[in-house]
Design an enzyme around this catalytic site. Structure first.
Site, PDB file in Angstrom:
ATOM      1  N   HIS A   1      11.453 -91.997 -23.891  1.00 51.46           N
ATOM      2  CA  HIS A   1      11.985 -91.022 -22.836  1.00 51.46           C
ATOM      3  C   HIS A   1      13.443 -91.051 -23.114  1.00 51.46           C
ATOM      4  CE1 HIS A   1      12.384 -94.579 -20.106  1.00 51.46           C
ATOM      5  NE2 HIS A   1      13.386 -94.142 -19.782  1.00 51.46           N
TER       6      HIS A   1
ATOM      7  N   ASP B   1       5.624 -95.277 -24.502  1.00 48.22           N
ATOM      8  CA  ASP B   1       7.168 -95.044 -24.132  1.00 48.22           C
ATOM      9  C   ASP B   1       8.132 -96.059 -25.237  1.00 48.22           C
ATOM     10  OD1 ASP B   1       9.172 -93.935 -23.174  1.00 48.22           O
ATOM     11  OD2 ASP B   1       9.274 -94.979 -21.353  1.00 48.22           O
TER      12      ASP B   1
ATOM     13  N   GLY C   1      20.070 -95.959 -17.119  1.00 50.10           N
ATOM     14  CA  GLY C   1      20.673 -96.547 -18.489  1.00 50.10           C
ATOM     15  C   GLY C   1      20.406 -97.650 -18.970  1.00 50.10           C
ATOM     16  N   ASN C   2      19.649 -98.668 -18.187  1.00 50.44           N
ATOM     17  CA  ASN C   2      19.055 -99.731 -18.709  1.00 50.44           C
ATOM     18  C   ASN C   2      17.857 -99.661 -19.718  1.00 50.44           C
ATOM     19  OD1 ASN C   2      20.303-101.720 -16.271  1.00 50.44           O
ATOM     20  ND2 ASN C   2      20.369-102.544 -18.100  1.00 50.44           N
ATOM     21  N   SER C   3      17.077 -98.472 -19.481  1.00 49.64           N
ATOM     22  CA  SER C   3      16.023 -97.891 -20.304  1.00 49.64           C
ATOM     23  C   SER C   3      16.195 -98.034 -21.761  1.00 49.64           C
ATOM     24  CB  SER C   3      15.490 -96.613 -20.197  1.00 49.64           C
ATOM     25  OG  SER C   3      15.325 -96.273 -18.856  1.00 49.64           O
TER      26      SER C   3
ATOM     27  N   ALA D   1      11.298 -99.191 -16.883  1.00 54.53           N
ATOM     28  CA  ALA D   1      11.211 -98.556 -15.336  1.00 54.53           C
ATOM     29  C   ALA D   1      11.382 -99.336 -14.270  1.00 54.53           C
ATOM     30  CB  ALA D   1       9.871 -97.946 -15.434  1.00 54.53           C
ATOM     31  N   ILE D   2      12.102 -98.751 -13.167  1.00 52.60           N
ATOM     32  CA  ILE D   2      12.196 -99.511 -11.889  1.00 52.60           C
ATOM     33  C   ILE D   2      11.158 -98.758 -10.755  1.00 52.60           C
ATOM     34  CG2 ILE D   2      14.272 -99.957 -12.427  1.00 52.60           C
ATOM     35  CD1 ILE D   2      15.279 -97.892 -10.974  1.00 52.60           C
ATOM     36  N   LEU D   3      11.102 -99.454  -9.871  1.00 49.54           N
ATOM     37  CA  LEU D   3      10.492 -99.127  -8.681  1.00 49.54           C
ATOM     38  C   LEU D   3      11.263 -98.837  -7.421  1.00 49.54           C
ATOM     39  CD1 LEU D   3       7.463 -98.069  -7.750  1.00 49.54           C
ATOM     40  CD2 LEU D   3       7.223-100.405  -6.919  1.00 49.54           C
TER      41      LEU D   3
ATOM     42  N   GLY E   1     -13.973 -98.218 -27.774  1.00 52.36           N
ATOM     43  CA  GLY E   1     -15.055 -97.342 -27.378  1.00 52.36           C
ATOM     44  C   GLY E   1     -15.835 -97.753 -26.433  1.00 52.36           C
TER      45      GLY E   1
ATOM     46  N   GLY F   1     -14.960 -98.374 -18.575  1.00 53.48           N
ATOM     47  CA  GLY F   1     -15.498 -99.641 -17.472  1.00 53.48           C
ATOM     48  C   GLY F   1     -14.417 -99.481 -16.221  1.00 53.48           C
TER      49      GLY F   1
END
Length: 459
Positions: free
Chosen positions: A117, A147, A219-221, A238-240, A277, A280
């Site tokens: 990204h 990603d 910017g840390n990505s 990513a961050i939350l 394949g 579940g």
């Protein structure tokens, strides 16, 4: 007790020094008096490790264009827009600039890993090294579903970072995040591994994240998450956070997962994703009770596809997969992510609970035919399509065609079936790639559309 005594002495010495510096009007001399050793031991510092690790972490800036959907203009107002009114509702190209981070994993080859990204839709990618050098990077390949992207730069005196075995991580291990948040320049933050195997977050298609409380911001990505030896354990992704800022919950792609994907990109220019394949769900207390299992973790297999890798290895519906290559898994999502990062035709050992007994199966993974194909790398006029092999028809199906893409302009539509080129029979994507390699001039693709054969000319 000895350690407690040392910590108490250290606390008293530092507190006294800080207190004296508070009383002094000139703080610099007081700070200079802070101890460098306590009881003959050097004050702990991450500086020596970072001096080796940080030169391998780079800043990335991109310039590109992206498609922005336009609002439809009512017919009554189209007169005021002239000819532009005819194009209302069609995606428009808009320039953009972006910032991110990356990690040099091979100094000889100049390989730089980052997030997909960060460089997606980029027309120009510039790398800034810690010593200030700026280099233009070439994109070698990427995998949007995990990603991950691989770039290459050409320069001497590059520093690389050593990869750690991320399967050996434990909750509580110390972590250090290195990147360039908010365009400030290289920044270092620290924390611990807060959790492992985080999945089902709907951040990426394949998720097996390391969770850390080391501060990660915009910017840390693509930057590095390292251990106290300066070895790469993950790629910050990513961050939350409700406001887009750090709240102590950051996620990184494990270094082992990244390495598996990058190895495929180096070899093929794209990811040849392996597939088991099966379908579940994750084992929980209800499933464990119903199936009389002694574990509440793992991947419960509901269905095994005929002629799949799992079917050929002897995996059955009702099995519970609890480990991949000897490493325990917590959920079906983690199983899917680990298998999805392993290349096609690779062998894996699966630990399975069946009828209360542990069994080990060796499975040779098949290639995921539904994986996204880098169509633009096959031919420029296929850019914007998603290609999939149809093994029954022995042909190539165009699953999607992006609006405004070169493929759409050439006349391709979703649902088209490619069966040949210049009257030569083409059965799969690999054959199409090999046939078009090095070809120039006009090419005629045999297409079946709505059960009718036709040709689309590309050059």
């Amino acid at each position: 007790m000895k350690n407690s005594s040392k910590l108490s002495k250290l606390s008293i010495v530092i507190s006294a020094a800080l207190f004296s510096s508070t009383l002094a009007l000139t703080s610099a001399p007081a700070l200079a008096n802070l101890p460098t050793q306590v009881d003959g031991h050097v004050m702990p510092s991450l500086a020596p490790m970072l001096e080796h690790a940080t030169p391998a972490v780079v800043s990335i800036s991109v310039i590109g264009t992206q498609k922005v959907p336009q609002q439809n203009v009512p017919d009554a107002f189209k007169f005021f827009f002239g000819n532009k009114g005819k194009n209302q509702g069609q995606p428009q190209q808009r320039p953009f600039r972006g910032l991110g981070s990356g990690v040099i994993i091979d100094s000889d080859e100049g390989y730089v890993v980052t997030n997909n990204h960060v460089i997606e839709n980029a027309d120009k990618i510039m790398i800034t090294l810690k010593d200030g050098r700026q280099l233009e990077a070439k994109k070698l390949g990427s995998d949007a579903k995990s990603d991950i992207a691989l770039l290459q730069i050409d320069s001497d005196n590059l520093s690389e970072i050593k990869l750690a075995d991320s399967d050996n991580l434990r909750v509580g291990d110390f972590t250090v995040a290195i990147g360039s948040p908010f365009g400030l320049g290289q920044t270092v933050t620290s924390g611990i591994v807060s959790a492992l195997g985080r999945s089902n977050l709907n951040i990426e298609h394949y998720e097996d994240f390391i969770q850390t409380d080391a501060a990660i911001n915009s910017g840390n990505s693509g930057g590095a998450l390292v251990n106290l030896r300066g070895e790469l354990i993950g790629i910050n992704t990513a961050i939350l956070g409700p406001s887009g800022g750090n709240v102590g919950i950051g996620f990184a792609i494990p270094s082992n997962m990244m390495h598996n994907l990058v190895t495929q990109i180096i070899e093929f220019g794209e990811v040849h994703r392996g597939i088991l394949g099966v379908s579940g769900r994750s084992v929980n207390s209800e499933i464990a009770k119903a199936m009389e299992l002694e574990t509440n973790q793992g991947g419960f297999i509901e269905q095994v596809m005929p002629d799949s890798a799992a079917d050929e290895a002897g995996i059955k519906a009702g099995d519970v997969i609890i480990a991949v290559n000897g490493k325990a898994i917590k959920s079906f999502f983690e199983l899917r992510a680990k298998i999805g990062s392993i290349g096609a035709n690779k062998k894996v050992k699966l630990t399975v609970i069946r009828d209360g007994d542990d069994k080990i199966f060796t499975v040779k993974l098949k290639q995921d035919q539904s994986a996204d194909i880098a169509a633009a790398s096959i031919h420029a006029m296929l850019d914007g399509t998603q290609l999939e092999n149809d093994t029954k028809k022995q042909a190539i199906i165009i699953e999607k065609v992006a609006e405004g893409s070169p493929a759409q302009m050439a006349g391709f539509r979703a649902g088209d079936i490619i069966t040949g080129v210049n009257r030569s029979r083409i059965k799969d994507i690999a054959q199409l790639r090999d046939y078009l390699k090095g070809k120039s001039g006009v090419l005629a693709l045999n297409i079946i559309r709505d059960n009718h054969a036709q040709y689309i000319m590309i050059r």
